[in-house]
Design an enzyme around this catalytic site. Structure first.
Site, PDB file in Angstrom:
ATOM      1  N   ASN A 292      -8.691   0.125   7.358  1.00 17.26           N
ATOM      2  CA  ASN A 292      -7.467   0.895   7.597  1.00 17.26           C
ATOM      3  C   ASN A 292      -7.035   0.719   9.044  1.00 17.26           C
ATOM      4  O   ASN A 292      -7.677   1.228   9.962  1.00 17.26           O
ATOM      5  CB  ASN A 292      -7.723   2.379   7.295  1.00 17.26           C
ATOM      6  CG  ASN A 292      -6.484   3.238   7.519  1.00 17.26           C
ATOM      7  OD1 ASN A 292      -5.398   2.729   7.759  1.00 17.26           O
ATOM      8  ND2 ASN A 292      -6.663   4.547   7.433  1.00 17.26           N
TER       9      ASN A 292
ATOM     10  N   CYS B  91      -6.302  14.066   7.060  1.00 18.00           N
ATOM     11  CA  CYS B  91      -6.112  12.640   7.307  1.00 18.00           C
ATOM     12  C   CYS B  91      -7.444  12.050   7.753  1.00 18.00           C
ATOM     13  O   CYS B  91      -8.211  12.696   8.487  1.00 18.00           O
ATOM     14  CB  CYS B  91      -5.050  12.444   8.384  1.00 18.00           C
ATOM     15  SG  CYS B  91      -4.968  10.771   9.052  1.00 18.00           S
TER      16      CYS B  91
ATOM     17  N   ASP C 257      -0.306  16.203   5.415  1.00 20.46           N
ATOM     18  CA  ASP C 257      -1.273  15.593   4.490  1.00 20.46           C
ATOM     19  C   ASP C 257      -2.520  16.475   4.381  1.00 20.46           C
ATOM     20  O   ASP C 257      -3.575  16.161   4.920  1.00 20.46           O
ATOM     21  CB  ASP C 257      -1.643  14.193   4.993  1.00 20.46           C
ATOM     22  CG  ASP C 257      -2.646  13.486   4.091  1.00 20.46           C
ATOM     23  OD1 ASP C 257      -2.652  13.755   2.886  1.00 20.46           O
ATOM     24  OD2 ASP C 257      -3.432  12.670   4.624  1.00 20.46           O
TER      25      ASP C 257
ATOM     26  N   GLU D 103     -13.694   4.897   5.794  1.00 18.88           N
ATOM     27  CA  GLU D 103     -12.650   5.402   6.691  1.00 18.88           C
ATOM     28  C   GLU D 103     -13.173   5.675   8.094  1.00 18.88           C
ATOM     29  O   GLU D 103     -14.329   6.057   8.287  1.00 18.88           O
ATOM     30  CB  GLU D 103     -12.065   6.688   6.093  1.00 18.88           C
ATOM     31  CG  GLU D 103     -10.934   7.318   6.892  1.00 18.88           C
ATOM     32  CD  GLU D 103      -9.708   6.418   7.039  1.00 18.88           C
ATOM     33  OE1 GLU D 103      -9.838   5.334   7.652  1.00 18.88           O
ATOM     34  OE2 GLU D 103      -8.629   6.811   6.566  1.00 18.88           O
TER      35      GLU D 103
ATOM     36  N   ASP E 203      -5.832  10.452  -3.272  1.00 23.16           N
ATOM     37  CA  ASP E 203      -6.489  11.596  -2.634  1.00 23.16           C
ATOM     38  C   ASP E 203      -7.854  11.864  -3.261  1.00 23.16           C
ATOM     39  O   ASP E 203      -8.667  10.962  -3.372  1.00 23.16           O
ATOM     40  CB  ASP E 203      -5.587  12.824  -2.688  1.00 23.16           C
ATOM     41  CG  ASP E 203      -4.411  12.714  -1.722  1.00 23.16           C
ATOM     42  OD1 ASP E 203      -4.521  11.970  -0.737  1.00 23.16           O
ATOM     43  OD2 ASP E 203      -3.376  13.360  -1.964  1.00 23.16           O
TER      44      ASP E 203
ATOM     45  N   HIS F 242      -7.330   4.455  -4.762  1.00 23.44           N
ATOM     46  CA  HIS F 242      -8.596   4.860  -4.158  1.00 23.44           C
ATOM     47  C   HIS F 242      -8.718   6.382  -4.205  1.00 23.44           C
ATOM     48  O   HIS F 242      -7.727   7.117  -4.140  1.00 23.44           O
ATOM     49  CB  HIS F 242      -8.788   4.305  -2.749  1.00 23.44           C
ATOM     50  CG  HIS F 242      -7.811   4.759  -1.704  1.00 23.44           C
ATOM     51  ND1 HIS F 242      -7.834   6.023  -1.152  1.00 23.44           N
ATOM     52  CD2 HIS F 242      -6.800   4.107  -1.081  1.00 23.44           C
ATOM     53  CE1 HIS F 242      -6.900   6.128  -0.234  1.00 23.44           C
ATOM     54  NE2 HIS F 242      -6.238   4.977  -0.178  1.00 23.44           N
TER      55      HIS F 242
ATOM     56  N   ASP G  96      -2.951   5.638  -2.837  1.00 21.80           N
ATOM     57  CA  ASP G  96      -3.890   6.669  -2.408  1.00 21.80           C
ATOM     58  C   ASP G  96      -3.830   7.819  -3.410  1.00 21.80           C
ATOM     59  O   ASP G  96      -2.802   8.492  -3.531  1.00 21.80           O
ATOM     60  CB  ASP G  96      -3.476   7.128  -1.006  1.00 21.80           C
ATOM     61  CG  ASP G  96      -4.331   8.246  -0.442  1.00 21.80           C
ATOM     62  OD1 ASP G  96      -5.243   8.716  -1.144  1.00 21.80           O
ATOM     63  OD2 ASP G  96      -4.068   8.653   0.705  1.00 21.80           O
TER      64      ASP G  96
ATOM     65  N   TYR H 220       0.847  -1.192   0.000  1.00 25.89           N
ATOM     66  CA  TYR H 220       0.000   0.000   0.000  1.00 25.89           C
ATOM     67  C   TYR H 220       0.880   1.239   0.000  1.00 25.89           C
ATOM     68  O   TYR H 220       1.913   1.289   0.682  1.00 25.89           O
ATOM     69  CB  TYR H 220      -0.911   0.017   1.224  1.00 25.89           C
ATOM     70  CG  TYR H 220      -1.775   1.254   1.292  1.00 25.89           C
ATOM     71  CD1 TYR H 220      -2.793   1.462   0.368  1.00 25.89           C
ATOM     72  CD2 TYR H 220      -1.560   2.226   2.257  1.00 25.89           C
ATOM     73  CE1 TYR H 220      -3.581   2.606   0.408  1.00 25.89           C
ATOM     74  CE2 TYR H 220      -2.344   3.370   2.313  1.00 25.89           C
ATOM     75  CZ  TYR H 220      -3.347   3.552   1.384  1.00 25.89           C
ATOM     76  OH  TYR H 220      -4.121   4.689   1.422  1.00 25.89           O
TER      77      TYR H 220
ATOM     78  N   GLU I 145     -11.161   9.675  -2.752  1.00 20.65           N
ATOM     79  CA  GLU I 145     -11.994   9.979  -1.594  1.00 20.65           C
ATOM     80  C   GLU I 145     -12.996  11.096  -1.868  1.00 20.65           C
ATOM     81  O   GLU I 145     -12.938  11.766  -2.909  1.00 20.65           O
ATOM     82  CB  GLU I 145     -11.109  10.342  -0.406  1.00 20.65           C
ATOM     83  CG  GLU I 145     -10.340  11.630  -0.599  1.00 20.65           C
ATOM     84  CD  GLU I 145      -9.174  11.767   0.375  1.00 20.65           C
ATOM     85  OE1 GLU I 145      -9.010  12.859   0.941  1.00 20.65           O
ATOM     86  OE2 GLU I 145      -8.426  10.779   0.547  1.00 20.65           O
TER      87      GLU I 145
ATOM     88  N   ARG J  49     -13.157   5.718  -1.508  1.00 22.33           N
ATOM     89  CA  ARG J  49     -13.065   5.936  -0.062  1.00 22.33           C
ATOM     90  C   ARG J  49     -14.115   6.966   0.353  1.00 22.33           C
ATOM     91  O   ARG J  49     -14.271   7.996  -0.309  1.00 22.33           O
ATOM     92  CB  ARG J  49     -11.673   6.438   0.301  1.00 22.33           C
ATOM     93  CG  ARG J  49     -11.561   6.967   1.731  1.00 22.33           C
ATOM     94  CD  ARG J  49     -10.156   7.388   2.061  1.00 22.33           C
ATOM     95  NE  ARG J  49     -10.140   8.509   3.005  1.00 22.33           N
ATOM     96  CZ  ARG J  49      -9.039   9.045   3.512  1.00 22.33           C
ATOM     97  NH1 ARG J  49      -7.854   8.563   3.167  1.00 22.33           N
ATOM     98  NH2 ARG J  49      -9.106  10.066   4.340  1.00 22.33           N
TER      99      ARG J  49
END
Length: 308
Positions: free
Chosen positions: A213, A126, A62, A191, A91, A116, A89, A48, A118, A161
């Site tokens: 996660n 985060c 982040d 999440e 984003d 993924h 990721d 990952y 989101e 996500r």
């Protein structure tokens, strides 16, 4: 030697085939290319690549400061270092729907097995922090539809996500997950689940693989693989574990160096030179060089030499 011997297409197919309800496939986070073959060597299922980790590695928080170029470049370096499938990721997809489609194609070209996307908007947070900014369902589903339409390899995994659990509750998150699946998501990443019962509820409500996660210091307890398997989870990520472990070791070693004027007390905890060479397959490179450059350059000044 050099890069993986498994093609990106083979990795994508392998990822799809391993994701089944209750499989609880373990994907530790890789923050450098060197960490990826170590994950493979230890027998894990995949790698990952966390957006937070890529930002932190650049010395950034982040909050959406990294670009598609940053992520695709570094993720590609990591993915090429292992035969395991790598999930990255992406984003929020780095822009509007057309940008999201381009993001998927760039990640395909970089050799990733999936990504993924989101449902936050910048300044993003985060997933285990409070105060997240959420887009509406129409914006979220457009992102996923664009990603699905943009991919050229049908095996490239599009995971959606949703961070809605922390903002509007579990039922709203499940409704959002269903809408994202209808838009084209192949898998769901809910999440910041509170407990195992919430993972169970999501897994029961959708008919695609679900990711858990297991990040340290987050909203969820650190459940075991078996607990998550029993809940129906298909994939588990440990996004920042290796970075936190490495940075903790670096900090302790620097403290030792500062306190003692030498790193000697910390050497026993370090990876040895021999182990590092083994991990980067130093001998294979040496054998390759020997096999290719196995001739001697003649001395053109000697009686037996010839000038060409």
């Amino acid at each position: 030697m050099l890069y993986s011997t498994t093609t990106a297409q083979q990795k994508r197919r392998a990822l799809r085939e391993m994701l089944a309800p209750g499989a609880a496939r373990q994907f530790p986070g890789a923050f450098t290319p060197l960490s990826a073959p170590l994950i493979e060597e230890k027998g894990f299922d995949g790698v990952y690549i966390s957006g937070a980790v890529l930002a932190n590695e650049l010395g950034l928080p982040d909050v959406g400061l990294t670009t598609l170029t940053d992520v695709a470049h570094r993720a590609g370096q990591i993915a090429r270092a292992t035969n395991l499938p790598a999930l990255v990721d992406a984003d929020t997809g780095f822009g509007e729907p057309m940008n999201v489609a381009r993001t998927v194609q760039e990640l395909e070209d970089a050799g990733l097995a999936g990504c993924h996307i989101e449902d936050q908007f910048n300044p993003k947070r985060c997933g285990h922090l409070d105060g997240k900014n959420m887009v509406d369902v129409q914006t979220a589903t457009r992102r996923i539809a664009a990603a699905a339409q943009g991919r050229r390899d049908e095996d490239f995994l599009i995971m959606a996500r949703t961070d809605l659990r922390a903002v509007e509750g579990l039922d709203a998150a499940i409704d959002r997950a269903k809408a994202l699946i209808d838009a084209g998501a192949d898998a769901i990443f809910p999440e910041a689940m509170k407990d195992l019962s919430e993972f169970e509820a999501v897994c029961a409500a959708v008919d695609v693989p679900v990711l858990a996660n297991m990040t340290e210091f987050g909203k969820s307890a650190l459940f075991t693989r078996q607990q998550l398997a029993d809940a129906g989870v298909a994939m588990i990520i440990y996004p920042v574990t290796s970075l936190r472990a490495a940075m903790g070791a670096i900090e302790r070693t620097l403290d030792t160096l500062a306190a003692h004027g030498t790193q000697e007390p910390a050497v026993a905890e370090m990876m040895t030179r021999a182990r590092l060479y083994e991990l980067v397959d130093y001998e294979a490179y040496n054998t390759f060089d020997t096999g290719i450059f196995n001739f001697e350059v003649p001395d053109v000044h000697s009686p037996s030499g010839t000038d060409h």
